[in-house]
Structures are given as C-alpha cells and as structure tokens.
Design a protein around this motif. Sequence first.
Motif, PDB file in Angstrom:
ATOM      1  N   UNK A 144      -5.452   1.012  -1.391  1.00 49.30           N
ATOM      2  CA  UNK A 144      -5.419   0.672   0.028  1.00 49.30           C
ATOM      3  C   UNK A 144      -6.494   1.440   0.781  1.00 49.30           C
ATOM      4  N   UNK A 145      -6.662   2.728   0.459  1.00 53.54           N
ATOM      5  CA  UNK A 145      -7.702   3.532   1.104  1.00 53.54           C
ATOM      6  C   UNK A 145      -9.078   2.948   0.788  1.00 53.54           C
ATOM      7  N   UNK A 146      -9.280   2.581  -0.500  1.00 49.88           N
ATOM      8  CA  UNK A 146     -10.560   1.981  -0.886  1.00 49.88           C
ATOM      9  C   UNK A 146     -10.769   0.654  -0.163  1.00 49.88           C
ATOM     10  N   UNK A 147      -9.713  -0.183  -0.102  1.00 50.39           N
ATOM     11  CA  UNK A 147      -9.826  -1.488   0.549  1.00 50.39           C
ATOM     12  C   UNK A 147     -10.126  -1.326   2.030  1.00 50.39           C
ATOM     13  N   UNK A 148      -9.545  -0.302   2.649  1.00 49.88           N
ATOM     14  CA  UNK A 148      -9.826  -0.026   4.059  1.00 49.88           C
ATOM     15  C   UNK A 148     -11.311   0.269   4.244  1.00 49.88           C
ATOM     16  N   UNK A 149     -11.842   1.142   3.409  1.00 51.52           N
ATOM     17  CA  UNK A 149     -13.271   1.467   3.499  1.00 51.52           C
ATOM     18  C   UNK A 149     -14.134   0.249   3.218  1.00 51.52           C
ATOM     19  N   UNK A 150     -13.784  -0.493   2.162  1.00 56.17           N
ATOM     20  CA  UNK A 150     -14.602  -1.645   1.787  1.00 56.17           C
ATOM     21  C   UNK A 150     -14.559  -2.722   2.865  1.00 56.17           C
TER      22      UNK A 150
END
Length: 128
Positions: free
Chosen positions: A28-34
């Motif tokens: 989720x953190x990665x998806x937020x950044x992406x």
Amino acid sequence: MTAEVTRPMGHVDVPNTFHRESRMARFIRWADDYTLWAFNPPDALAPGGSPTRRAIADLPDDLAATLRDLENQRCQVDRHLEDLNDESARAVRLLRRRGWSFGRIAAETGISNQRVAQLARSSLGAAR
C-alpha cells in the motif's frame, strides 16, 4: 506440513514498537508513492507528496557529509587502536627479553595470560 505460529501464545502484551510492517502495508505504501508519481509527478516528488517522501525529507540535508565525517573518525580510531596494539606488543616483547614470564606480566599489568600470549605472538614478526 504444519503452519508456523507467528502470534504470541496466551495473554501476552506485545508493545506497539514490536510491530513489523506486513507485505500488504508495504504494498500500500509503495502503491501510494507510485500512484502519486504516475498521476501527478511534480506533487509525488515533493517532500509532502507521500508519507514515505515526508519521512525521507525529514532527514538532515548534510547526511552524506555527516556520514563521511563519522567514517573519517572511525578510521582514525582504528589507526590509533592499531598503534596501541603495536605498543602493547612491543612492551610485552621487551619484558619477555628481560626474563619476565607470561604469568608475571599478566599479574603486574592486570591483563589475562591469554592476552599477554596474544600480544607476544603478534610481536614475533615485528623487529622494532
């Protein structure tokens, strides 16, 4: 094949600081950044763009310089320790030449017999 138990058994209080980030939370953190980057690149690259980028932005600007200074200090300490080790080995060698035993050197200096022997061995190759 049995499953591993990953939860504490019984009535065990686990402090919040013990929490490990789950795969889903990392995703989720990665998806937020992406997502921020993909749909709004300038905002995503800004320090306030995502929680991850805000955390990175909170680091001091001169972190690389600080790390470089710390490494220089560590190298200096390593050199001083090597010099001290050489001096200790030289002192053990001189005392052994005067006829002192390992036991006497250890008793007079308060260091262990093993350390005295180690210093004596390290001074064998040195001809100072």
